[in-house]
Each structure stands twice: as C-alpha cells, then as structure tokens.
Design a protein around this motif. Structure first.
Motif, PDB file in Angstrom:
ATOM      1  N   PHE A  45      10.839 -57.135  15.316  1.00  0.00           N
ATOM      2  CA  PHE A  45       9.741 -57.539  16.181  1.00  0.00           C
ATOM      3  C   PHE A  45       8.566 -56.573  16.073  1.00  0.00           C
ATOM      4  O   PHE A  45       7.410 -56.996  16.017  1.00  0.00           O
ATOM      5  CB  PHE A  45      10.231 -57.618  17.632  1.00  0.00           C
ATOM      6  CG  PHE A  45       9.273 -58.298  18.554  1.00  0.00           C
ATOM      7  CD1 PHE A  45       9.084 -59.662  18.493  1.00  0.00           C
ATOM      8  CD2 PHE A  45       8.560 -57.569  19.485  1.00  0.00           C
ATOM      9  CE1 PHE A  45       8.199 -60.294  19.341  1.00  0.00           C
ATOM     10  CE2 PHE A  45       7.667 -58.186  20.339  1.00  0.00           C
ATOM     11  CZ  PHE A  45       7.487 -59.557  20.270  1.00  0.00           C
ATOM     12  N   GLY A  46       8.884 -55.278  16.045  1.00  0.00           N
ATOM     13  CA  GLY A  46       7.821 -54.273  16.009  1.00  0.00           C
ATOM     14  C   GLY A  46       7.078 -54.240  14.694  1.00  0.00           C
ATOM     15  O   GLY A  46       5.863 -54.423  14.650  1.00  0.00           O
ATOM     16  N   ALA A  47       7.802 -54.003  13.594  1.00  0.00           N
ATOM     17  CA  ALA A  47       7.141 -53.858  12.289  1.00  0.00           C
ATOM     18  C   ALA A  47       6.555 -55.171  11.801  1.00  0.00           C
ATOM     19  O   ALA A  47       5.508 -55.188  11.155  1.00  0.00           O
ATOM     20  CB  ALA A  47       8.131 -53.308  11.261  1.00  0.00           C
ATOM     21  N   GLY A  48       7.216 -56.277  12.105  1.00  0.00           N
ATOM     22  CA  GLY A  48       6.728 -57.564  11.621  1.00  0.00           C
ATOM     23  C   GLY A  48       5.650 -58.191  12.474  1.00  0.00           C
ATOM     24  O   GLY A  48       4.851 -58.985  11.977  1.00  0.00           O
ATOM     25  N   ILE A  49       5.579 -57.832  13.767  1.00  0.00           N
ATOM     26  CA  ILE A  49       4.631 -58.498  14.665  1.00  0.00           C
ATOM     27  C   ILE A  49       3.731 -57.501  15.389  1.00  0.00           C
ATOM     28  O   ILE A  49       2.502 -57.538  15.245  1.00  0.00           O
ATOM     29  CB  ILE A  49       5.385 -59.372  15.688  1.00  0.00           C
ATOM     30  CG1 ILE A  49       6.168 -60.471  14.966  1.00  0.00           C
ATOM     31  CG2 ILE A  49       4.429 -59.987  16.696  1.00  0.00           C
ATOM     32  CD1 ILE A  49       7.116 -61.237  15.835  1.00  0.00           C
ATOM     33  N   LEU A  50       4.323 -56.599  16.191  1.00  0.00           N
ATOM     34  CA  LEU A  50       3.525 -55.719  17.041  1.00  0.00           C
ATOM     35  C   LEU A  50       2.706 -54.692  16.259  1.00  0.00           C
ATOM     36  O   LEU A  50       1.539 -54.467  16.580  1.00  0.00           O
ATOM     37  CB  LEU A  50       4.432 -54.992  18.033  1.00  0.00           C
ATOM     38  CG  LEU A  50       5.112 -55.856  19.091  1.00  0.00           C
ATOM     39  CD1 LEU A  50       6.002 -54.989  19.970  1.00  0.00           C
ATOM     40  CD2 LEU A  50       4.091 -56.589  19.926  1.00  0.00           C
ATOM     41  N   PHE A  51       3.316 -54.063  15.273  1.00  0.00           N
ATOM     42  CA  PHE A  51       2.638 -52.994  14.533  1.00  0.00           C
ATOM     43  C   PHE A  51       2.068 -53.472  13.196  1.00  0.00           C
ATOM     44  O   PHE A  51       1.713 -52.665  12.353  1.00  0.00           O
ATOM     45  CB  PHE A  51       3.600 -51.823  14.300  1.00  0.00           C
ATOM     46  CG  PHE A  51       4.267 -51.334  15.553  1.00  0.00           C
ATOM     47  CD1 PHE A  51       3.518 -50.922  16.646  1.00  0.00           C
ATOM     48  CD2 PHE A  51       5.641 -51.299  15.645  1.00  0.00           C
ATOM     49  CE1 PHE A  51       4.130 -50.481  17.806  1.00  0.00           C
ATOM     50  CE2 PHE A  51       6.266 -50.856  16.799  1.00  0.00           C
ATOM     51  CZ  PHE A  51       5.509 -50.447  17.880  1.00  0.00           C
ATOM     52  N   ARG A  52       1.980 -54.773  13.021  1.00  0.00           N
ATOM     53  CA  ARG A  52       1.547 -55.312  11.736  1.00  0.00           C
ATOM     54  C   ARG A  52       0.142 -54.861  11.369  1.00  0.00           C
ATOM     55  O   ARG A  52      -0.119 -54.480  10.217  1.00  0.00           O
ATOM     56  CB  ARG A  52       1.625 -56.832  11.743  1.00  0.00           C
ATOM     57  CG  ARG A  52       1.255 -57.403  10.404  1.00  0.00           C
ATOM     58  CD  ARG A  52       1.497 -58.866  10.309  1.00  0.00           C
ATOM     59  NE  ARG A  52       1.081 -59.301   8.977  1.00  0.00           N
ATOM     60  CZ  ARG A  52       0.490 -60.417   8.745  1.00  0.00           C
ATOM     61  NH1 ARG A  52       0.240 -61.251   9.732  1.00  0.00           N
ATOM     62  NH2 ARG A  52       0.124 -60.729   7.524  1.00  0.00           N
ATOM     63  N   ASP A  53      -0.783 -54.900  12.292  1.00  0.00           N
ATOM     64  CA  ASP A  53      -2.164 -54.499  11.983  1.00  0.00           C
ATOM     65  C   ASP A  53      -2.232 -53.049  11.518  1.00  0.00           C
ATOM     66  O   ASP A  53      -2.949 -52.736  10.563  1.00  0.00           O
ATOM     67  CB  ASP A  53      -3.067 -54.702  13.207  1.00  0.00           C
ATOM     68  CG  ASP A  53      -3.257 -56.174  13.540  1.00  0.00           C
ATOM     69  OD1 ASP A  53      -3.124 -57.006  12.625  1.00  0.00           O
ATOM     70  OD2 ASP A  53      -3.521 -56.476  14.717  1.00  0.00           O
ATOM     71  N   PHE A  54      -1.494 -52.172  12.190  1.00  0.00           N
ATOM     72  CA  PHE A  54      -1.473 -50.774  11.773  1.00  0.00           C
ATOM     73  C   PHE A  54      -0.831 -50.625  10.405  1.00  0.00           C
ATOM     74  O   PHE A  54      -1.327 -49.889   9.545  1.00  0.00           O
ATOM     75  CB  PHE A  54      -0.733 -49.917  12.805  1.00  0.00           C
ATOM     76  CG  PHE A  54      -0.533 -48.501  12.360  1.00  0.00           C
ATOM     77  CD1 PHE A  54      -1.588 -47.599  12.363  1.00  0.00           C
ATOM     78  CD2 PHE A  54       0.708 -48.073  11.919  1.00  0.00           C
ATOM     79  CE1 PHE A  54      -1.403 -46.291  11.934  1.00  0.00           C
ATOM     80  CE2 PHE A  54       0.906 -46.773  11.489  1.00  0.00           C
ATOM     81  CZ  PHE A  54      -0.156 -45.883  11.500  1.00  0.00           C
ATOM     82  N   LEU A  55       0.294 -51.297  10.176  1.00  0.00           N
ATOM     83  CA  LEU A  55       1.017 -51.180   8.912  1.00  0.00           C
ATOM     84  C   LEU A  55       0.254 -51.798   7.741  1.00  0.00           C
ATOM     85  O   LEU A  55       0.463 -51.413   6.593  1.00  0.00           O
ATOM     86  CB  LEU A  55       2.406 -51.814   9.026  1.00  0.00           C
ATOM     87  CG  LEU A  55       3.373 -51.108   9.969  1.00  0.00           C
ATOM     88  CD1 LEU A  55       4.654 -51.913  10.123  1.00  0.00           C
ATOM     89  CD2 LEU A  55       3.685 -49.709   9.473  1.00  0.00           C
ATOM     90  N   ASP A  56      -0.621 -52.749   8.030  1.00  0.00           N
ATOM     91  CA  ASP A  56      -1.390 -53.393   6.959  1.00  0.00           C
ATOM     92  C   ASP A  56      -2.383 -52.443   6.295  1.00  0.00           C
ATOM     93  O   ASP A  56      -2.956 -52.773   5.257  1.00  0.00           O
ATOM     94  CB  ASP A  56      -2.114 -54.635   7.479  1.00  0.00           C
ATOM     95  CG  ASP A  56      -1.184 -55.831   7.589  1.00  0.00           C
ATOM     96  OD1 ASP A  56      -0.086 -55.769   7.006  1.00  0.00           O
ATOM     97  OD2 ASP A  56      -1.556 -56.818   8.252  1.00  0.00           O
ATOM     98  N   GLN A  57      -2.596 -51.272   6.867  1.00  0.00           N
ATOM     99  CA  GLN A  57      -3.465 -50.274   6.240  1.00  0.00           C
ATOM    100  C   GLN A  57      -2.834 -49.724   4.967  1.00  0.00           C
ATOM    101  O   GLN A  57      -3.524 -49.207   4.102  1.00  0.00           O
ATOM    102  CB  GLN A  57      -3.732 -49.108   7.197  1.00  0.00           C
ATOM    103  CG  GLN A  57      -4.450 -49.495   8.463  1.00  0.00           C
ATOM    104  CD  GLN A  57      -4.521 -48.319   9.426  1.00  0.00           C
ATOM    105  OE1 GLN A  57      -4.326 -47.167   9.049  1.00  0.00           O
ATOM    106  NE2 GLN A  57      -4.821 -48.613  10.683  1.00  0.00           N
TER     107      GLN A  57
END
Length: 100
Positions: A45-57
C-alpha cells in the motif's frame, strides 16, 4: 488375544510445562506473523500508492521506482517475506523442539 498384546503407546496428559511452552511458541509465531503482515501492508500500500510520487523521483531500468514497486517490486518483496517466514519458523520450531 487380549488387549495387553497390542503395543499402543499411551500419551501422558500435557502438564503446565507443555502448556507454557505452547503459549510461548504461539506467541512468537503470532508476533512474527503480525510483523510480516505489517511489512507486507507498508510495501504494497505504501510503496505502490502512498509514497509513489516520492519514489517516482528515482528509476530502475528506465521506469519510475513507484511504478516499478506497484507492478513488480512488491511481488519480489512478498517472495522474500515468504522465504524469511519459512526460515524463521524452522528456527522457532527447533527452539521449541517441534521440528520434524
């Protein structure tokens, strides 16, 4: 032929020692399950949805990391969790003398 000729082992009733051992085993087992389920939730849930914008960097193989985690990374992580669970449960079973 009498019943005495049958060699059937009789089990002794479980004492308080066994009960405490079983409680400790299940306590450790449930704690491990809750920990791994929490990690599973945070990753999926976190890496795939909540933190996606941050991880997309960041990128892996030319794809944004958030997208990669949602599509493939979470699956790889789940497989690692299953392997870890299997190894850890073998250790717990040996600790409580429940292994085969």
């Amino acid at each position: 032929m009498s019943d005495d000729s049958l060699d059937t082992p009789e089990r002794e009733p479980a004492g308080p020692e066994t009960s405490a051992n079983e409680k400790a085993y299940w306590s450790q087992n449930i704690r491990l399950l809750w920990t791994l389920m929490t990690i599973w939730f945070v990753v999926s849930f976190g890496a795939g949805i909540l933190f996606r914008d941050f991880l997309d960097q960041f990128a892996i193989g030319g794809y944004p990391l958030g997208f990669w985690f949602a599509q493939q990374g979470a699956i790889y992580f789940f497989i690692l969790l299953i392997v870890f669970y299997s190894v850890r449960m073998k250790q717990i079973e040996r600790q409580y003398d429940l292994d085969d």
